[in-house]
Design an enzyme around this catalytic site. Structure first.
Site, PDB file in Angstrom:
ATOM      1  N   SER A  70      50.322  66.322  70.728  1.00  0.00           N
ATOM      2  CA  SER A  70      50.529  65.058  71.072  1.00  0.00           C
ATOM      3  C   SER A  70      51.934  64.951  71.549  1.00  0.00           C
ATOM      4  O   SER A  70      53.070  65.260  70.820  1.00  0.00           O
ATOM      5  CB  SER A  70      50.770  64.144  69.700  1.00  0.00           C
ATOM      6  OG  SER A  70      51.047  62.753  70.101  1.00  0.00           O
TER       7      SER A  70
ATOM      8  N   GLU B  91      36.757  37.439  69.340  1.00  0.00           N
ATOM      9  CA  GLU B  91      37.609  37.923  68.393  1.00  0.00           C
ATOM     10  C   GLU B  91      37.016  37.979  67.104  1.00  0.00           C
ATOM     11  O   GLU B  91      36.314  36.929  66.588  1.00  0.00           O
ATOM     12  CB  GLU B  91      39.056  37.268  68.242  1.00  0.00           C
ATOM     13  CG  GLU B  91      40.058  38.385  68.170  1.00  0.00           C
ATOM     14  CD  GLU B  91      40.179  39.273  69.571  1.00  0.00           C
ATOM     15  OE1 GLU B  91      39.428  40.345  69.434  1.00  0.00           O
ATOM     16  OE2 GLU B  91      40.881  38.801  70.175  1.00  0.00           O
TER      17      GLU B  91
ATOM     18  N   ASP C 126      36.045  48.137  71.414  1.00  0.00           N
ATOM     19  CA  ASP C 126      37.025  48.665  72.010  1.00  0.00           C
ATOM     20  C   ASP C 126      36.556  50.012  72.567  1.00  0.00           C
ATOM     21  O   ASP C 126      37.034  50.111  73.753  1.00  0.00           O
ATOM     22  CB  ASP C 126      37.950  49.195  71.109  1.00  0.00           C
ATOM     23  CG  ASP C 126      38.694  48.067  70.415  1.00  0.00           C
ATOM     24  OD1 ASP C 126      38.429  46.906  70.693  1.00  0.00           O
ATOM     25  OD2 ASP C 126      39.106  47.979  69.092  1.00  0.00           O
TER      26      ASP C 126
ATOM     27  N   TYR D 272      41.007  43.787  57.443  1.00  0.00           N
ATOM     28  CA  TYR D 272      39.796  43.970  58.071  1.00  0.00           C
ATOM     29  C   TYR D 272      38.558  44.001  57.510  1.00  0.00           C
ATOM     30  O   TYR D 272      37.584  43.289  57.765  1.00  0.00           O
ATOM     31  CB  TYR D 272      40.203  45.125  59.432  1.00  0.00           C
ATOM     32  CG  TYR D 272      39.231  45.226  60.436  1.00  0.00           C
ATOM     33  CD1 TYR D 272      39.567  44.424  61.706  1.00  0.00           C
ATOM     34  CD2 TYR D 272      38.091  45.738  60.344  1.00  0.00           C
ATOM     35  CE1 TYR D 272      38.580  44.503  62.830  1.00  0.00           C
ATOM     36  CE2 TYR D 272      36.989  45.709  61.418  1.00  0.00           C
ATOM     37  CZ  TYR D 272      37.462  44.953  62.617  1.00  0.00           C
ATOM     38  OH  TYR D 272      36.443  45.274  63.650  1.00  0.00           O
TER      39      TYR D 272
ATOM     40  N   GLU E  77      35.213  56.614  64.087  1.00  0.00           N
ATOM     41  CA  GLU E  77      36.385  55.568  63.844  1.00  0.00           C
ATOM     42  C   GLU E  77      35.759  55.000  62.385  1.00  0.00           C
ATOM     43  O   GLU E  77      36.480  54.997  61.342  1.00  0.00           O
ATOM     44  CB  GLU E  77      36.701  54.652  64.905  1.00  0.00           C
ATOM     45  CG  GLU E  77      37.523  53.575  64.340  1.00  0.00           C
ATOM     46  CD  GLU E  77      38.837  53.279  65.072  1.00  0.00           C
ATOM     47  OE1 GLU E  77      38.721  53.565  66.188  1.00  0.00           O
ATOM     48  OE2 GLU E  77      39.759  52.323  64.710  1.00  0.00           O
TER      49      GLU E  77
ATOM     50  N   LEU F 285      46.089  46.946  71.152  1.00  0.00           N
ATOM     51  CA  LEU F 285      45.566  47.168  72.656  1.00  0.00           C
ATOM     52  C   LEU F 285      44.563  48.259  72.573  1.00  0.00           C
ATOM     53  O   LEU F 285      44.497  49.039  73.610  1.00  0.00           O
ATOM     54  CB  LEU F 285      46.856  47.648  73.413  1.00  0.00           C
ATOM     55  CG  LEU F 285      48.021  46.569  73.611  1.00  0.00           C
ATOM     56  CD1 LEU F 285      49.131  46.570  74.599  1.00  0.00           C
ATOM     57  CD2 LEU F 285      47.194  45.236  74.215  1.00  0.00           C
TER      58      LEU F 285
HETATM   59  C1  GLA Z   1      39.762  45.605  66.266  1.00  0.00           C
HETATM   60  C2  GLA Z   1      38.446  46.343  66.451  1.00  0.00           C
HETATM   61  C3  GLA Z   1      37.519  45.849  67.091  1.00  0.00           C
HETATM   62  C4  GLA Z   1      37.472  44.207  67.045  1.00  0.00           C
HETATM   63  C5  GLA Z   1      38.678  43.431  67.024  1.00  0.00           C
HETATM   64  C6  GLA Z   1      38.556  41.896  66.634  1.00  0.00           C
HETATM   65  O1  GLA Z   1      40.300  45.838  67.456  1.00  0.00           O
HETATM   66  O2  GLA Z   1      38.725  47.562  66.557  1.00  0.00           O
HETATM   67  O3  GLA Z   1      36.254  46.181  67.021  1.00  0.00           O
HETATM   68  O4  GLA Z   1      36.710  43.994  65.860  1.00  0.00           O
HETATM   69  O5  GLA Z   1      39.715  44.117  66.086  1.00  0.00           O
HETATM   70  O6  GLA Z   1      38.041  41.328  67.642  1.00  0.00           O
END
Ligand code: GLA
Length: 388
Positions: free
Chosen positions: A70, A36, A178, A227, A166, A128
């Protein structure tokens, strides 16, 4: 939750009557098992794709626009196809699609006018990866609108352009995990991804255990600013480490002993310690999974959570509560928060025959403490994005 292709086509035709041939694509959400906040530090991750996914049914139109409906938020949006390169973010769900459309246009893969019916079963705000699922399914749908004979870009390029959408359009400086897992996952196994080389290998889980995601049903606002702040703090740690170890270009290159010999302290030390130890845990987890060592896999889950809780400081009270309660239950090998943090889900390694009792106990405890009913997702590793 499996969405039937035919029922999606029927819903498409109700929304857009008189359309010609309809095609359907899907891209899954994911649960990260371990690794993570390592992806943007070019380290290792080990996610699985889940059977919650974003589906897009589409058909050409004669109106010169990309028209998005949507089904989740029941909203329509339109963008002139001739002006995709000039699109600006609107801080709206449609930014994920618009950002992808813009990237495609910039790369000369401009989509053709089409109506898109978007329906996602990946809950938003649950960690998710509903956004990557929307990006990947949009990319596949938009690329398939093209009637020119030129081939589509390779899948890895599609993954990268979705991430750029993104990063640059939506404004979220995420790593590549992701989008990568939503594209490259294969049924039946997690995938171990080296986020620098982008090499990936299947990581099967031992029999008799289930990865169960538990949605805390909270998403704290703080996560939005935290973040990018964590991304910046990791960069700061790298620049301090570089004074003594100039060969390092990301935390992926650092070793535990560098952290003490480089004058790192305070916040940069804590952030670096999480990332370096988490990379080690991913390697160990994959080894433990391949030898069926559930006990060790569980211990690594808990160590990962504690590191995210105390060193990376991206957990929250509700996630800690879910983890602490889970690991006290019989049949639970380990538990940790998954995804960006500050709410969303935990992921739990639970013996198959203990899943029912686990869900019942957690539900009762969480409702008692927070008055919220958590949602559970038993995660069987699913396939990556494809046309149905
Ligand atoms: C989010 C981001 C990912 C990753 C996770 C943490 O989901 O989109 O790229 O950094 O957080 O692991």
């Amino acid at each position: 939750m499996v969405v039937e292709k035919q029922s999606l086509i029927r819903s498409f035709r109700e929304r857009f009557p008189g359309s010609g041939g309809v095609r359907v694509v899907r891209a899954p959400g994911r649960v990260n098992l371990i690794g993570e906040h390592t992806d943007y530090n070019l380290g290792w991750v080990c996610p699985i794709a889940i059977d919650l996914a974003c589906h897009i049914a589409w058909s050409h139109n004669e109106d010169g626009v990309l028209r998005l409906w949507s089904a989740n938020v029941r909203e329509m949006r339109e963008f002139p196809v001739a002006r995709l390169q000039e699109l600006e973010p609107a801080r709206h769900w449609s930014d994920y699609v618009a950002g992808v459309a813009r990237e495609l246009a910039l790369l000369n893969f401009s989509p053709e006018p089409a109506n898109l019916f978007i329906h996602s079963t990946v809950p938003t705000g649950a960690g998710l990866s509903s956004s990557a699922a929307l990006e990947l399914s949009s990319a596949l749908a938009l690329l398939s609108t093209r009637t020119v004979a030129a081939p589509a870009p390779p899948l890895l390029e599609i993954v990268k352009l979705c991430r750029r959408a993104e990063n640059d359009f939506v404004g979220m400086p995420c790593g590549i995990m992701d989008q990568f897992v939503s594209a490259f996952a294969r049924e039946g196994a997690a995938i171990a991804i080296d986020c620098r080389s982008l090499e990936h290998t299947p990581a099967p889980l031992p029999a008799g255990v289930k990865a169960v995601a538990v949605n805390s049903m909270v998403k704290h606002e703080l996560g939005q600013s935290a973040y990018p702040q964590r991304v910046a703090q990791c960069r700061e740690a790298v620049s301090i480490l570089q004074r003594k170890h100039p060969e390092i270009s990301s935390l992926r290159d650092a070793r535990m002993e560098y952290l003490s010999d480089s004058g790192l302290d305070g916040v940069p030390l804590k952030r670096a310690r999480h990332v370096v130890s988490e990379d080690e845990r991913v390697a160990e987890f994959i080894g433990a999974a391949s030898s069926g060592d559930l006990k060790r896999m569980g211990e690594l889950f808990v160590a990962s959570h504690r590191s995210l809780q105390h060193d990376y400081e991206v957990s929250c009270e509700e996630l800690d509560f879910l983890v602490d309660n889970a690991i006290a239950l019989p049949g639970v090998w380990g538990a940790r928060m998954t995804g960006g943090g500050f709410g969303g889900c935990t992921v739990n390694l639970v013996a198959e025959d203990a899943v029912g009792a686990f869900e019942e106990s957690i539900s009762r405890a969480y409702r008692g403490r927070y008055g919220l009913t958590p949602q559970f997702y038993a995660c069987s590793p699913a396939d990556g994005a494809c046309e149905l």
